[in-house]
Design a protein around this motif. Structure first.
Motif, PDB file in Angstrom:
ATOM      1  N   PHE A 167      72.288  94.782  65.209  1.00 43.06           N
ATOM      2  CA  PHE A 167      71.134  94.845  66.107  1.00 43.06           C
ATOM      3  C   PHE A 167      70.781  93.464  66.653  1.00 43.06           C
ATOM      4  O   PHE A 167      71.292  92.458  66.212  1.00 43.06           O
ATOM      5  CB  PHE A 167      69.918  95.475  65.405  1.00 43.06           C
ATOM      6  N   THR A 170      67.144  89.343  68.365  1.00 41.70           N
ATOM      7  CA  THR A 170      65.812  89.205  67.805  1.00 41.70           C
ATOM      8  C   THR A 170      65.668  87.748  67.374  1.00 41.70           C
ATOM      9  O   THR A 170      66.557  86.939  67.631  1.00 41.70           O
ATOM     10  CB  THR A 170      65.598  90.209  66.638  1.00 41.70           C
ATOM     11  N   ILE A 171      64.529  87.467  66.758  1.00 40.87           N
ATOM     12  CA  ILE A 171      64.292  86.104  66.286  1.00 40.87           C
ATOM     13  C   ILE A 171      64.604  86.079  64.795  1.00 40.87           C
ATOM     14  O   ILE A 171      64.095  86.925  64.054  1.00 40.87           O
ATOM     15  CB  ILE A 171      62.805  85.721  66.514  1.00 40.87           C
ATOM     16  N   GLN A 172      65.448  85.157  64.378  1.00 41.79           N
ATOM     17  CA  GLN A 172      65.674  84.998  62.932  1.00 41.79           C
ATOM     18  C   GLN A 172      64.324  84.662  62.316  1.00 41.79           C
ATOM     19  O   GLN A 172      63.697  83.665  62.684  1.00 41.79           O
ATOM     20  CB  GLN A 172      66.720  83.898  62.688  1.00 41.79           C
ATOM     21  N   GLY A 173      63.881  85.508  61.408  1.00 38.88           N
ATOM     22  CA  GLY A 173      62.521  85.363  60.893  1.00 38.88           C
ATOM     23  C   GLY A 173      62.425  84.608  59.587  1.00 38.88           C
ATOM     24  O   GLY A 173      61.330  84.469  59.040  1.00 38.88           O
ATOM     25  N   GLU A 174      63.539  84.116  59.059  1.00 40.89           N
ATOM     26  CA  GLU A 174      63.494  83.508  57.717  1.00 40.89           C
ATOM     27  C   GLU A 174      64.337  82.240  57.654  1.00 40.89           C
ATOM     28  O   GLU A 174      65.320  82.098  58.386  1.00 40.89           O
ATOM     29  CB  GLU A 174      64.057  84.503  56.689  1.00 40.89           C
ATOM     30  N   PHE A 184      72.156  90.423  64.608  1.00 41.42           N
ATOM     31  CA  PHE A 184      72.337  90.651  63.177  1.00 41.42           C
ATOM     32  C   PHE A 184      73.466  91.638  62.934  1.00 41.42           C
ATOM     33  O   PHE A 184      73.477  92.724  63.528  1.00 41.42           O
ATOM     34  CB  PHE A 184      71.045  91.168  62.539  1.00 41.42           C
ATOM     35  N   ARG A 186      74.758  93.575  59.826  1.00 43.19           N
ATOM     36  CA  ARG A 186      74.456  93.870  58.416  1.00 43.19           C
ATOM     37  C   ARG A 186      75.636  94.619  57.815  1.00 43.19           C
ATOM     38  O   ARG A 186      75.929  95.752  58.188  1.00 43.19           O
ATOM     39  CB  ARG A 186      73.179  94.720  58.325  1.00 43.19           C
ATOM     40  N   THR A 236      74.467  89.436  57.486  1.00 45.93           N
ATOM     41  CA  THR A 236      73.636  89.704  56.319  1.00 45.93           C
ATOM     42  C   THR A 236      74.088  91.001  55.673  1.00 45.93           C
ATOM     43  O   THR A 236      75.161  91.523  55.950  1.00 45.93           O
ATOM     44  CB  THR A 236      72.134  89.700  56.744  1.00 45.93           C
ATOM     45  N   GLU A 265      73.639  85.101  55.254  1.00 43.38           N
ATOM     46  CA  GLU A 265      72.589  85.285  54.240  1.00 43.38           C
ATOM     47  C   GLU A 265      73.227  85.936  53.033  1.00 43.38           C
ATOM     48  O   GLU A 265      73.800  87.021  53.137  1.00 43.38           O
ATOM     49  CB  GLU A 265      71.508  86.247  54.755  1.00 43.38           C
ATOM     50  N   HIS A 387      59.486  87.528  61.426  1.00 40.82           N
ATOM     51  CA  HIS A 387      59.726  88.746  62.225  1.00 40.82           C
ATOM     52  C   HIS A 387      58.837  89.898  61.773  1.00 40.82           C
ATOM     53  O   HIS A 387      58.448  90.734  62.577  1.00 40.82           O
ATOM     54  CB  HIS A 387      61.206  89.147  62.186  1.00 40.82           C
ATOM     55  N   VAL A 397      64.859  94.840  63.930  1.00 40.73           N
ATOM     56  CA  VAL A 397      64.164  93.667  64.508  1.00 40.73           C
ATOM     57  C   VAL A 397      64.341  92.440  63.615  1.00 40.73           C
ATOM     58  O   VAL A 397      64.680  92.562  62.466  1.00 40.73           O
ATOM     59  CB  VAL A 397      62.654  93.901  64.692  1.00 40.73           C
TER      60      VAL A 397
HETATM   61  N1  LIG Z   1      64.484  89.078  62.466  1.00 38.39           N
HETATM   62  C1  LIG Z   1      65.085  89.170  61.288  1.00 38.39           C
HETATM   63  N2  LIG Z   1      65.286  88.068  60.552  1.00 38.39           N
HETATM   64  C2  LIG Z   1      65.922  88.210  59.347  1.00 38.39           C
HETATM   65  N3  LIG Z   1      66.281  87.250  58.468  1.00 38.39           N
HETATM   66  C3  LIG Z   1      66.949  87.808  57.438  1.00 38.39           C
HETATM   67  C4  LIG Z   1      67.027  89.177  57.636  1.00 38.39           C
HETATM   68  C5  LIG Z   1      67.737  90.104  56.718  1.00 38.39           C
HETATM   69  O1  LIG Z   1      67.398  91.281  56.671  1.00 38.39           O
HETATM   70  O2  LIG Z   1      68.665  89.641  56.040  1.00 38.39           O
HETATM   71  C6  LIG Z   1      66.375  89.439  58.848  1.00 38.39           C
HETATM   72  C7  LIG Z   1      66.122  90.615  59.626  1.00 38.39           C
HETATM   73  O3  LIG Z   1      66.436  91.759  59.275  1.00 38.39           O
HETATM   74  N4  LIG Z   1      65.492  90.408  60.831  1.00 38.39           N
END
Ligand SMILES: Nc1nc2[nH]cc(C(=O)O)c2c(=O)[nH]1
Ligand code: SF4
Ligand SMILES: [Mg+2]
Length: 397
Positions: A167, A170-174, A184, A186, A236, A265, A387, A397
């Motif tokens: 997907f 989006t913005i990497q939130g971490e 991303f 996964r 991830t 990740e 995020h 997202v």
């Molecule tokens: N936006 C966004 N940032 C993320 N950083 C790590 C995520 C993760 O699920 O590994 C994740 C995620 O699922 N979404």
């Protein structure tokens, strides 16, 4: 353009197992190294005017990149029968992952320095006074990196990998790449089963994985990323590092060929070879509240490999409880900042409405306060799960 060069010396041992001569024995060399750089002397009138690079800086950069680590070490491929015994005696060993021939070492050195941003022209490594190997950076780039890294050839586009979802953008939130525009990928499957996992669908069997070929995965990534200019992929899971072999190697190779930056990740317990091709790794050891805390020993092989290949990495621990905080401090003592970049974040925040958002902000603030007050944690950076504040703890997202 001007070429400048600096010579270095170091002592090291190696053993070329299965060599049909004297080199099958453990023996040493007084290596002599010549690093040649190429660039335009700086025109700006400042401390560095007229330099391609200050020789002093070049010396420091080479020492820090590998020389200090290699000097008086046993440069191992990793398969030597003597290794366990040497390790048990605490001897200085550098596991290169390839045979320590002058040919391989000079390529590896040139690549390390190039990846650090030095304008490398060539590297020459003398194994004895009269024998050397030399590599031109131009040739190394043309062949896509050191031949000793055993890149998968040919690329297997038809091989399949288990994917949970793709997907973005989006913005990497971490963590270390927070705020980065990212796609991303996964991967399906995890070797842990954390009690509070927010992506159980990526491993618990309720949802079947999609078995996609490397070609299909890359096509989907291109479809999602091209129009929005997204050049960054976060790999991830699950734990993407449980996947090894031709398909995974091919995927990484193809993504790099298309010019993507790859951030990974992982909780840190696995250490696949393809990691040395990626751009950044977030190691996210799991604290006690997960039900399966990750030990420092479990992440050590990964940390060593990333250091060895100069892949930027950081630690990120998710905090739910007091015990988690203590766990993080214990781990921080073993891998202290600022040498190791550190991030912490409150666990699984959600923000479906303003009440939940306020709760998430307050949990984040609590962690900030604890970090601010703790004299030991000078280099730990608390971050929110950005995020989830923007879009909730949702898929996609
Ligand atoms: N936006 C966004 N940032 C993320 N950083 C790590 C995520 C993760 O699920 O590994 C994740 C995620 O699922 N979404
Ligand atoms: S390691 Fe990550 S993906 Fe695996 S169970 Fe734990 S939180 Fe979930
Ligand atoms: Mg997530």
């Amino acid at each position: 353009m001007v070429q400048i060069a600096k010579e270095f010396e170091f002592e090291a041992a190696h053993q070329l197992e299965s060599h049909d001569g004297q080199c099958a024995n453990i023996h040493g060399h007084s290596y002599r190294l010549r690093v040649t750089l190429k660039g335009s002397p700086r025109e700006q009138e400042d401390a560095k005017e007229g330099f391609v690079i200050d020789f002093k800086e070049l010396k420091q950069r080479v020492k820090a990149a590998f020389l200090d680590e290699w000097d008086h070490a046993f440069l191992a491929k990793g398969t030597e029968a003597i290794l366990p015994q040497m390790k048990s005696q605490g001897l200085k060993i550098v596991e290169l992952g390839f045979r320590a021939t002058a040919e391989n070492m000079c390529q590896h050195i040139a690549w390390l320095l190039y990846k650090q941003g030095l304008p490398v022209d060539s590297v020459r490594l003398y194994e004895t006074r009269t024998s050397y190997a030399q590599v031109a950076m131009e040739d190394l780039l043309r062949q896509g990196g050191p031949s000793c890294y055993n890149r998968p050839k040919p690329v297997c586009l038809d091989e399949k990998l288990p994917v949970s979802e793709i997907f973005g953008p989006t913005i990497q939130g971490e963590g270390m790449a927070i705020g980065q525009k990212s796609l991303f990928l996964r991967m399906y499957g995890c070797d842990d089963h954390c009690s509070w996992c927010d992506s159980t669908y990526a491993w618990d069997g309720q949802e079947a994985p999609k078995h996609w070929s490397v070609e299909q995965i890359v096509q989907k990534i291109q479809d999602l990323g091209q129009s929005c200019g997204c050049r960054y992929i976060t790999l991830t899971g699950g734990n993407p590092c449980i996947h090894e072999g031709a398909a995974m190697n091919s995927l990484i190779t193809v993504l790099k060929k298309y010019g993507y930056h790859i951030g990974v990740e992982t909780q840190g317990t696995r250490n696949p070879g393809w990691l040395r091709e990626v751009d950044a790794v977030t190691i996210s050891p799991k604290p006690p509240s997960s039900g399966n805390p990750t030990s420092a020993a479990a992440v050590l092989p990964l940390v060593r490999r990333l250091q060895q290949h100069r892949i930027p990495f950081s630690f990120k621990v998710v905090l739910f409880t007091e015990e988690d905080f203590d766990y993080m401090k214990q781990l921080y003592r073993q891998f202290p900042g600022p040498e190791y970049p550190w991030y912490v974040q409150p666990g699984n925040s959600n923000a479906k409405d303003t009440f939940e958002l306020a709760q998430a902000v307050s949990r984040y603030e609590e962690i900030c306060q604890r970090i601010l007050q703790d004299p030991e944690l000078s280099w730990v950076k608390p971050l929110p799960q950005l995020h989830t504040w923007l879009w909730g703890n949702e898929r996609g997202v």
